[in-house]
Design a protein around this motif. Structure first.
Motif, PDB file in Angstrom:
ATOM      1  N   ALA A  70       0.869  -1.032   0.115  1.00  0.00           N
ATOM      2  CA  ALA A  70      -0.116   0.102  -0.032  1.00  0.00           C
ATOM      3  C   ALA A  70       0.877   1.263  -0.022  1.00  0.00           C
ATOM      4  O   ALA A  70       0.620   2.155  -0.532  1.00  0.00           O
ATOM      5  N   ILE A  71       1.793   1.325   0.729  1.00  0.00           N
ATOM      6  CA  ILE A  71       2.939   2.428   0.736  1.00  0.00           C
ATOM      7  C   ILE A  71       3.487   2.616  -0.496  1.00  0.00           C
ATOM      8  O   ILE A  71       3.457   3.676  -1.166  1.00  0.00           O
ATOM      9  N   MET A  72       3.867   1.446  -0.979  1.00  0.00           N
ATOM     10  CA  MET A  72       4.511   1.682  -2.514  1.00  0.00           C
ATOM     11  C   MET A  72       3.650   2.083  -3.675  1.00  0.00           C
ATOM     12  O   MET A  72       3.985   3.022  -4.224  1.00  0.00           O
ATOM     13  N   ILE A  73       2.446   1.630  -3.647  1.00  0.00           N
ATOM     14  CA  ILE A  73       1.409   2.101  -4.361  1.00  0.00           C
ATOM     15  C   ILE A  73       0.860   3.543  -4.263  1.00  0.00           C
ATOM     16  O   ILE A  73       0.934   4.297  -5.120  1.00  0.00           O
ATOM     17  N   GLY A  74       0.929   3.862  -3.002  1.00  0.00           N
ATOM     18  CA  GLY A  74       0.466   5.251  -2.642  1.00  0.00           C
ATOM     19  C   GLY A  74       1.603   6.183  -3.229  1.00  0.00           C
ATOM     20  O   GLY A  74       1.326   7.269  -3.623  1.00  0.00           O
ATOM     21  N   ARG A  75       2.676   6.014  -2.803  1.00  0.00           N
ATOM     22  CA  ARG A  75       3.861   6.845  -3.265  1.00  0.00           C
ATOM     23  C   ARG A  75       3.911   6.923  -4.847  1.00  0.00           C
ATOM     24  O   ARG A  75       4.451   7.970  -5.354  1.00  0.00           O
ATOM     25  N   MET A  76       3.749   5.768  -5.386  1.00  0.00           N
ATOM     26  CA  MET A  76       3.815   5.885  -6.830  1.00  0.00           C
ATOM     27  C   MET A  76       2.805   6.730  -7.485  1.00  0.00           C
ATOM     28  O   MET A  76       2.957   7.470  -8.350  1.00  0.00           O
ATOM     29  N   LEU A  77       1.634   6.949  -6.997  1.00  0.00           N
ATOM     30  CA  LEU A  77       0.608   7.956  -7.404  1.00  0.00           C
ATOM     31  C   LEU A  77       0.455   9.132  -6.761  1.00  0.00           C
ATOM     32  O   LEU A  77      -0.074  10.009  -7.322  1.00  0.00           O
ATOM     33  N   GLY A  78       1.526   9.290  -5.945  1.00  0.00           N
ATOM     34  CA  GLY A  78       1.736  10.535  -5.512  1.00  0.00           C
ATOM     35  C   GLY A  78       0.655  11.232  -4.469  1.00  0.00           C
ATOM     36  O   GLY A  78       0.659  12.200  -4.321  1.00  0.00           O
ATOM     37  N   VAL A  79      -0.027  10.108  -3.867  1.00  0.00           N
ATOM     38  CA  VAL A  79      -1.032  10.679  -2.758  1.00  0.00           C
ATOM     39  C   VAL A  79      -0.552  11.071  -1.566  1.00  0.00           C
ATOM     40  O   VAL A  79       0.838  10.941  -1.266  1.00  0.00           O
ATOM     41  N   ASP A  80      -1.247  11.719  -0.757  1.00  0.00           N
ATOM     42  CA  ASP A  80      -0.819  12.147   0.434  1.00  0.00           C
ATOM     43  C   ASP A  80      -0.845  10.995   1.500  1.00  0.00           C
ATOM     44  O   ASP A  80      -1.871  10.235   1.764  1.00  0.00           O
ATOM     45  N   GLY A  81       0.354  10.754   1.940  1.00  0.00           N
ATOM     46  CA  GLY A  81       0.610   9.610   2.926  1.00  0.00           C
ATOM     47  C   GLY A  81       0.307   9.864   4.409  1.00  0.00           C
ATOM     48  O   GLY A  81       0.860   9.191   5.262  1.00  0.00           O
ATOM     49  N   THR A  82      -0.046  11.049   4.644  1.00  0.00           N
ATOM     50  CA  THR A  82      -0.174  11.500   5.907  1.00  0.00           C
ATOM     51  C   THR A  82      -1.031  10.618   6.716  1.00  0.00           C
ATOM     52  O   THR A  82      -2.277  10.231   6.194  1.00  0.00           O
ATOM     53  N   LYS A  83      -0.898  10.248   8.109  1.00  0.00           N
ATOM     54  CA  LYS A  83      -1.544   9.367   9.033  1.00  0.00           C
ATOM     55  C   LYS A  83      -2.946   9.882   8.993  1.00  0.00           C
ATOM     56  O   LYS A  83      -3.055  10.997   9.373  1.00  0.00           O
ATOM     57  N   ARG A  84      -3.988   9.070   8.943  1.00  0.00           N
ATOM     58  CA  ARG A  84      -5.208   9.491   9.032  1.00  0.00           C
ATOM     59  C   ARG A  84      -6.200   8.171   9.484  1.00  0.00           C
ATOM     60  O   ARG A  84      -5.857   7.003   9.033  1.00  0.00           O
ATOM     61  N   THR A  85      -7.310   8.455   9.835  1.00  0.00           N
ATOM     62  CA  THR A  85      -8.272   7.489   9.985  1.00  0.00           C
ATOM     63  C   THR A  85      -8.814   6.651   8.503  1.00  0.00           C
ATOM     64  O   THR A  85      -8.670   7.160   7.578  1.00  0.00           O
ATOM     65  N   THR A  86      -8.771   5.384   8.842  1.00  0.00           N
ATOM     66  CA  THR A  86      -9.180   4.462   7.630  1.00  0.00           C
ATOM     67  C   THR A  86     -10.263   3.607   8.057  1.00  0.00           C
ATOM     68  O   THR A  86     -11.096   3.787   9.087  1.00  0.00           O
TER      69      THR A  86
END
Length: 360
Positions: A70-86
């Motif tokens: 999930a981290i790899m995909i998120g950074r690939m897409l340039g999303v905001d990885g700031t911790k938040r409620t899921t």
């Protein structure tokens, strides 16, 4: 194709790893040059896509988890990885990868389980990996390759076909894909490197075959003018009403501008070819021994036969002494050279209708 940024690893050492400077790719003591994926790991490290652990190791044999993916995909897409409620009851706001997991789930790239959990520490399999990369890159071409252990009703079946077509992953010599096998960090590195660069895709192509070289551009002289053959991404459909997103071989007539596309796939058993979204045919069947005969497809019984091996063939490009002559049921002769592809086509009357002119 979008750029992947950093592939992170969870565990007791650290969830978030320091990014290595692009100008000085790390040399990991546990990834020596003898490692099959040494170049891929260092390529991705140099581009700040992956990094090692705080103790200087890479841990190439460590398996990849859903949280790491999930981290790899998120950074690939340039999303905001700031911790938040899921929306997952086992991924709290304070979890290191919560932002990436939430974003990847929102984009439908990685899903949770029916019980409302995400299970971030669960290890991903080759089938999981196929689905993730397929969704992340929007792949669309099937390979025509049939694996003994991949059924039509399997969840990952289409994705496995897509990443096989793109040379991102390959099967095993026994014609299995092993979708339930766990994926290690070095293996994932290879998949990512192939996703980004045709240099590494070419390394995944069957090494002893007759398919085109992904890194080369071919020009053939034909009766209708010169045709340029190039491995490309992003293609206009023949009717001009759609655009293909995937990679394929573009055949462009330099005189008329006419274009068509071809997909190739090769294993130790066969070379298959065909147009996108169409049935593939068995162009060659291995081993190529004198007299060997086969039908090109199950639906069309167009026979081919090996009528000569180590044949000397002259083309505009050069003279080859190791060509294989294939004769079709219609009397057409096609000449193939290992590591290049087809180099010449002669019609039943002995007239050359297609021959290799240049490779660059």
């Amino acid at each position: 194709m979008k750029r992947l940024t950093t592939f992170l690893a969870a565990g007791t050492l650290s969830l978030v790893l320091a990014v290595q400077p692009a100008a000085a790719a790390a040399s990991f003591p546990d990834v020596p040059k003898s490692n099959r994926f040494h170049d891929e790991v260092n390529y991705l490290t140099g581009k700040e896509i992956i990094s090692g652990y705080s103790n200087g190791s890479f841990m190439p044999k460590k398996n990849v988890t859903r949280g790491e993916a999930a981290i790899m995909i998120g950074r690939m897409l340039g999303v905001d990885g700031t911790k938040r409620t899921t929306k997952f009851k086992d991924v709290t706001k304070n979890y290191g990868a919560s932002g990436y997991i939430a974003a990847s789930a929102d984009k439908g790239i990685i899903n949770g389980h029916p019980d409302g959990t995400f299970r971030p520490n669960e290890l991903i399999t080759r089938g999981d990996m196929a689905i993730i990369l397929d969704r992340a890159f929007g792949l669309e071409f099937g390979s025509g390759q049939i694996y003994k252990d991949v059924g039509l009703k399997m969840k990952a079946e289409t994705s496995i076909s897509h990443i096989t077509s793109e040379h991102i992953a390959t099967g095993y010599a026994d014609e299995t894909f092993r979708p339930l096998e766990k994926v290690t960090r070095e293996q994932f590195s290879a998949f990512l490197a192939r996703s980004l660069s045709p240099i590494y895709r070419q390394r995944a192509v069957y090494p002893d075959g007759y398919s085109y070289n992904l890194l080369k551009q071919y020009v053939y002289s034909t009766e209708d003018g010169d045709v340029e053959v190039t491995y490309k991404q992003g293609m206009k459909a023949p009717a001009g009403v759609a655009t293909y997103k995937g990679f394929a071989w573009e055949h462009k007539n330099m005189k008329t501008g006419e274009i068509y596309y071809e997909i190739q796939g090769e294993t130790s058993k066969r070379l298959i070819s065909g147009a996108p979204y169409s049935d593939y045919y068995e162009e060659l069947q291995y081993p190529l021994t004198q007299g060997k005969r086969w039908d090109t497809s199950y639906s069309t019984r167009n026979g081919r036969q090996v009528t000569a091996v180590n044949k000397t063939v002259s083309t505009s490009y050069k003279k080859f002494t190791n060509a294989v002559e294939i004769t079709t049921q219609y009397g057409q002769k096609i000449y193939y050279v290992k590591g290049i592809g087809h180099v010449k086509v002669v019609n039943p009357n002995g007239k050359t209708v297609n021959e290799l002119k240049t490779i660059r």
